[in-house]
Motif scaffolding. Structure first.
Motif, PDB file in Angstrom:
ATOM      1  N   GLY A  66       4.961 -11.926  -5.041  1.00  0.00           N
ATOM      2  CA  GLY A  66       6.022 -11.777  -5.836  1.00  0.00           C
ATOM      3  C   GLY A  66       5.736 -10.901  -6.871  1.00  0.00           C
ATOM      4  O   GLY A  66       6.642 -10.495  -7.843  1.00  0.00           O
ATOM      5  N   ARG A  67       4.732 -10.536  -7.136  1.00  0.00           N
ATOM      6  CA  ARG A  67       3.992  -9.794  -8.560  1.00  0.00           C
ATOM      7  C   ARG A  67       3.613  -8.420  -8.097  1.00  0.00           C
ATOM      8  O   ARG A  67       3.529  -7.511  -8.660  1.00  0.00           O
ATOM      9  CB  ARG A  67       3.120 -10.587  -9.267  1.00  0.00           C
ATOM     10  CG  ARG A  67       3.548 -11.771  -9.729  1.00  0.00           C
ATOM     11  CD  ARG A  67       2.645 -12.520 -10.928  1.00  0.00           C
ATOM     12  NE  ARG A  67       1.250 -12.685 -10.119  1.00  0.00           N
ATOM     13  CZ  ARG A  67       0.192 -12.383 -10.623  1.00  0.00           C
ATOM     14  NH1 ARG A  67       0.090 -11.417 -11.670  1.00  0.00           N
ATOM     15  NH2 ARG A  67      -0.874 -12.752  -9.978  1.00  0.00           N
ATOM     16  N   PHE A  68       2.656  -8.482  -6.808  1.00  0.00           N
ATOM     17  CA  PHE A  68       2.142  -7.071  -6.533  1.00  0.00           C
ATOM     18  C   PHE A  68       2.942  -6.787  -5.243  1.00  0.00           C
ATOM     19  O   PHE A  68       3.338  -7.300  -4.359  1.00  0.00           O
ATOM     20  CB  PHE A  68       0.576  -7.552  -6.185  1.00  0.00           C
ATOM     21  CG  PHE A  68      -0.265  -7.813  -7.243  1.00  0.00           C
ATOM     22  CD1 PHE A  68       0.149  -8.118  -8.336  1.00  0.00           C
ATOM     23  CD2 PHE A  68      -1.620  -7.828  -6.944  1.00  0.00           C
ATOM     24  CE1 PHE A  68      -0.574  -8.146  -9.662  1.00  0.00           C
ATOM     25  CE2 PHE A  68      -2.518  -8.035  -8.177  1.00  0.00           C
ATOM     26  CZ  PHE A  68      -2.093  -8.621  -9.267  1.00  0.00           C
ATOM     27  N   THR A  69       2.823  -5.474  -5.092  1.00  0.00           N
ATOM     28  CA  THR A  69       3.282  -4.677  -3.831  1.00  0.00           C
ATOM     29  C   THR A  69       2.410  -3.854  -3.320  1.00  0.00           C
ATOM     30  O   THR A  69       1.889  -2.705  -4.088  1.00  0.00           O
ATOM     31  CB  THR A  69       4.562  -3.996  -4.089  1.00  0.00           C
ATOM     32  OG1 THR A  69       5.794  -5.062  -4.862  1.00  0.00           O
ATOM     33  CG2 THR A  69       5.399  -3.549  -2.628  1.00  0.00           C
ATOM     34  N   ILE A  70       2.053  -3.719  -1.928  1.00  0.00           N
ATOM     35  CA  ILE A  70       0.971  -2.699  -1.387  1.00  0.00           C
ATOM     36  C   ILE A  70       2.159  -1.917  -0.568  1.00  0.00           C
ATOM     37  O   ILE A  70       3.193  -2.245  -0.076  1.00  0.00           O
ATOM     38  CB  ILE A  70       0.208  -3.334  -0.615  1.00  0.00           C
ATOM     39  CG1 ILE A  70      -0.901  -2.387  -0.012  1.00  0.00           C
ATOM     40  CG2 ILE A  70       0.768  -4.078   0.789  1.00  0.00           C
ATOM     41  CD1 ILE A  70      -2.016  -3.085   0.738  1.00  0.00           C
ATOM     42  N   SER A  71       1.775  -0.693  -0.625  1.00  0.00           N
ATOM     43  CA  SER A  71       2.546   0.438   0.324  1.00  0.00           C
ATOM     44  C   SER A  71       1.527   1.425   0.584  1.00  0.00           C
ATOM     45  O   SER A  71       0.301   1.802   0.111  1.00  0.00           O
ATOM     46  CB  SER A  71       3.576   1.027  -0.796  1.00  0.00           C
ATOM     47  OG  SER A  71       3.158   1.669  -1.932  1.00  0.00           O
ATOM     48  N   ARG A  72       2.002   2.463   1.395  1.00  0.00           N
ATOM     49  CA  ARG A  72       1.238   3.433   1.890  1.00  0.00           C
ATOM     50  C   ARG A  72       2.043   4.825   2.276  1.00  0.00           C
ATOM     51  O   ARG A  72       3.019   4.582   3.036  1.00  0.00           O
ATOM     52  CB  ARG A  72       0.139   2.938   3.017  1.00  0.00           C
ATOM     53  CG  ARG A  72       0.938   2.811   4.160  1.00  0.00           C
ATOM     54  CD  ARG A  72      -0.064   2.128   5.322  1.00  0.00           C
ATOM     55  NE  ARG A  72      -0.912   3.063   5.913  1.00  0.00           N
ATOM     56  CZ  ARG A  72      -2.182   2.709   6.461  1.00  0.00           C
ATOM     57  NH1 ARG A  72      -2.391   1.429   6.898  1.00  0.00           N
ATOM     58  NH2 ARG A  72      -3.203   3.619   6.872  1.00  0.00           N
ATOM     59  N   ASP A  73       1.470   5.900   2.360  1.00  0.00           N
ATOM     60  CA  ASP A  73       2.133   6.924   2.830  1.00  0.00           C
ATOM     61  C   ASP A  73       1.001   7.838   3.670  1.00  0.00           C
ATOM     62  O   ASP A  73       0.103   8.367   3.290  1.00  0.00           O
ATOM     63  CB  ASP A  73       2.445   7.872   1.626  1.00  0.00           C
ATOM     64  CG  ASP A  73       3.240   9.122   2.439  1.00  0.00           C
ATOM     65  OD1 ASP A  73       3.185   9.553   3.542  1.00  0.00           O
ATOM     66  OD2 ASP A  73       4.049   9.616   1.607  1.00  0.00           O
ATOM     67  N   ASN A  74       0.967   7.714   4.967  1.00  0.00           N
ATOM     68  CA  ASN A  74      -0.170   8.225   5.696  1.00  0.00           C
ATOM     69  C   ASN A  74      -0.313   9.799   5.722  1.00  0.00           C
ATOM     70  O   ASN A  74      -1.160  10.523   5.829  1.00  0.00           O
ATOM     71  CB  ASN A  74       0.004   7.701   7.264  1.00  0.00           C
ATOM     72  CG  ASN A  74      -0.338   6.332   7.489  1.00  0.00           C
ATOM     73  OD1 ASN A  74      -0.964   5.708   6.690  1.00  0.00           O
ATOM     74  ND2 ASN A  74       0.002   5.929   8.624  1.00  0.00           N
ATOM     75  N   ALA A  75       0.951  10.454   5.454  1.00  0.00           N
ATOM     76  CA  ALA A  75       1.093  11.752   5.432  1.00  0.00           C
ATOM     77  C   ALA A  75       0.438  12.193   3.861  1.00  0.00           C
ATOM     78  O   ALA A  75      -0.223  13.393   3.913  1.00  0.00           O
ATOM     79  CB  ALA A  75       2.647  12.233   5.003  1.00  0.00           C
ATOM     80  N   LYS A  76       0.190  11.433   2.937  1.00  0.00           N
ATOM     81  CA  LYS A  76      -0.521  11.763   1.862  1.00  0.00           C
ATOM     82  C   LYS A  76      -1.942  11.192   1.828  1.00  0.00           C
ATOM     83  O   LYS A  76      -2.753  11.427   1.041  1.00  0.00           O
ATOM     84  CB  LYS A  76       0.220  11.211   0.708  1.00  0.00           C
ATOM     85  CG  LYS A  76       1.338  11.864   0.237  1.00  0.00           C
ATOM     86  CD  LYS A  76       2.111  11.181  -0.857  1.00  0.00           C
ATOM     87  CE  LYS A  76       3.105  12.240  -1.429  1.00  0.00           C
ATOM     88  NZ  LYS A  76       4.538  12.035  -0.651  1.00  0.00           N
ATOM     89  N   ASN A  77      -2.373  10.428   2.953  1.00  0.00           N
ATOM     90  CA  ASN A  77      -3.407   9.935   3.018  1.00  0.00           C
ATOM     91  C   ASN A  77      -3.919   8.833   1.792  1.00  0.00           C
ATOM     92  O   ASN A  77      -4.992   8.893   1.366  1.00  0.00           O
ATOM     93  CB  ASN A  77      -4.599  11.047   3.301  1.00  0.00           C
ATOM     94  CG  ASN A  77      -5.639  10.568   4.401  1.00  0.00           C
ATOM     95  OD1 ASN A  77      -5.224   9.877   5.304  1.00  0.00           O
ATOM     96  ND2 ASN A  77      -6.612  10.938   4.194  1.00  0.00           N
ATOM     97  N   THR A  78      -2.766   8.190   1.561  1.00  0.00           N
ATOM     98  CA  THR A  78      -2.966   7.383   0.228  1.00  0.00           C
ATOM     99  C   THR A  78      -2.469   6.115   0.426  1.00  0.00           C
ATOM    100  O   THR A  78      -1.406   5.848   1.297  1.00  0.00           O
ATOM    101  CB  THR A  78      -2.283   8.029  -1.020  1.00  0.00           C
ATOM    102  OG1 THR A  78      -2.801   9.343  -1.009  1.00  0.00           O
ATOM    103  CG2 THR A  78      -2.467   7.461  -2.395  1.00  0.00           C
ATOM    104  N   VAL A  79      -3.087   5.007  -0.245  1.00  0.00           N
ATOM    105  CA  VAL A  79      -2.266   3.702  -0.485  1.00  0.00           C
ATOM    106  C   VAL A  79      -2.280   3.395  -1.935  1.00  0.00           C
ATOM    107  O   VAL A  79      -3.030   3.633  -2.710  1.00  0.00           O
ATOM    108  CB  VAL A  79      -3.129   2.600   0.218  1.00  0.00           C
ATOM    109  CG1 VAL A  79      -2.789   1.238   0.175  1.00  0.00           C
ATOM    110  CG2 VAL A  79      -3.672   3.061   1.837  1.00  0.00           C
TER     111      VAL A  79
END
Length: 132
Positions: A66-79
């Motif tokens: 509820g406080r943290f959110t994880i995300s990623r963009d494989n095209a940018k090779n970044t999390v």
């Protein structure tokens, strides 16, 4: 050379926010489960949040849900790890890590956040300090 580099840590007041980034070099993240872990002085390393290779499945520790959110963009090779409503007990060195997916996405995410199985790449960590 397989490498993960974290950035975005720092000093923040309780209730504040930080956004951590994890950039991969030497490999692509397309088929890797990614996790964020943290370790406070004198404490064991713990899983904070993990995400499947194609972003379909996520997992969060109860203490950050509820406080943290994880995300990623494989095209940018970044999390990323977006951290809101930070508390002093969130103070720790935060690490990102990558594991090649060798099971179904849900099982891979669960296993990684529980620190089961092999981790292929670890970052060096970034310090997060929450203090008034």
């Amino acid at each position: 050379q397989l490498q993960l580099v974290e950035s975005g840590g720092g000093l923040v007041q309780p209730g504040g926010s930080l956004r951590l980034s994890c950039a991969a070099s030497g490999f692509t993240l397309d088929y890797y489960t990614i996790g964020w872990f943290r370790q406070a002085p004198g404490k064991e390393r713990e899983g904070v949040s993990c995400i499947s290779s194609s972003s379909g499945t996520t997992n969060y520790a109860d203490s950050v849900k509820g406080r943290f959110t994880i995300s990623r963009d494989n095209a940018k090779n970044t999390v990323w790890l977006q951290m809101n409503s930070l508390k002093p007990e969130d103070t720790a060195v935060y690490y990102c890590a990558a594991a090649r997916r060798i099971s179904l996405p849900g099982a891979a995410v669960q296993s990684m956040c529980a620190m089961r199985g092999k981790i292929d790449v670890w970052g060096q960590g970034t310090q997060v300090t929450v203090s008034s």
